[in-house]
Design an enzyme around this catalytic site. Sequence first.
Site, PDB file in Angstrom:
ATOM      1  N   ARG A  11      -2.865  -9.960   5.798  1.00  0.00           N
ATOM      2  CA  ARG A  11      -3.352 -10.099   4.417  1.00  0.00           C
ATOM      3  C   ARG A  11      -2.273  -9.585   3.473  1.00  0.00           C
ATOM      4  O   ARG A  11      -1.917  -8.412   3.525  1.00  0.00           O
ATOM      5  CB  ARG A  11      -4.648  -9.290   4.283  1.00  0.00           C
ATOM      6  N   LYS A  63       0.820  -1.226   0.000  1.00  0.00           N
ATOM      7  CA  LYS A  63       0.000   0.000   0.000  1.00  0.00           C
ATOM      8  C   LYS A  63       0.851   1.273   0.000  1.00  0.00           C
ATOM      9  O   LYS A  63       2.036   1.263   0.312  1.00  0.00           O
ATOM     10  CB  LYS A  63      -0.960  -0.014   1.204  1.00  0.00           C
TER      11      LYS A  63
END
Length: 266
Positions: free
Chosen positions: A240, A206
Amino acid sequence: MGILNVTPDSFSDGGRFISRDAALARAEQMIADGADMIDIGGESTRPGAPPVPLDEELARVVPIVEALRDVQVPLSVDTYKPAVMQAVLDAGADMINDIWGFRREGALDAVKGSNCGLCVMHMLGEPRTMQLHDPIYADVVAEIRAFFAERVAALTQAGIPAARISLDPGYGFGKTVEHNYQLLARLAATQPAGANFPLLAGMSRKSMLGAITGRNAGERLAASVAAAVCAAERGAAIIRVHDVAETVDALKVWQATKQADVNRHH
């Protein structure tokens, strides 16, 4: 939790795993690499992403769930649409991972009758606009803790046992870089008072990692692995990731170190 994007526009691996065969091969590779569960997503939720029509999302994810339901790990589906929830549960999914935290009309009805796991994520705003203006919190950790407490109350009042619930602070979903790192540093403090729900951390590749390293999405492996270890250290139960093998290796070293510490004290 290994990420299986069956979307043409995911920010990090868009379009690589669209075909059923490619998706299955990818899932099998992640399981071989040590994934304990697979998270299947048919709609990109990156900042600025447009919504996907219901029939298109169903066409992307249902065949993949059906094809994977006999693998030896649980299948999670990343969706906020009640009709998709219902369809994938019918197809054999084990968990619903909802960026809207089951707030949309019909979401609770779609999941309460099954015994699936539920991951409640915090998001400020919606994917299309959540990062357009600087998100503002008086105290990001306290506000997310209050949100989780409210959602847990709503779910349990709907008859969903607490044992089915996990929580995700939603890194990058309506948060500044600083908010994201506060939420990583104080991950355990996002738990509702007195509760002990499994916490999910999803930071893989991210922009919060790019902001610190200056690297683009394809070059964030080391940063993603470091974030995973930081999250595990602070109590994440589910991590995740896109890069399963590398994360599993790092977590094995972290666990061995923790174990050596425990042994030393006995």
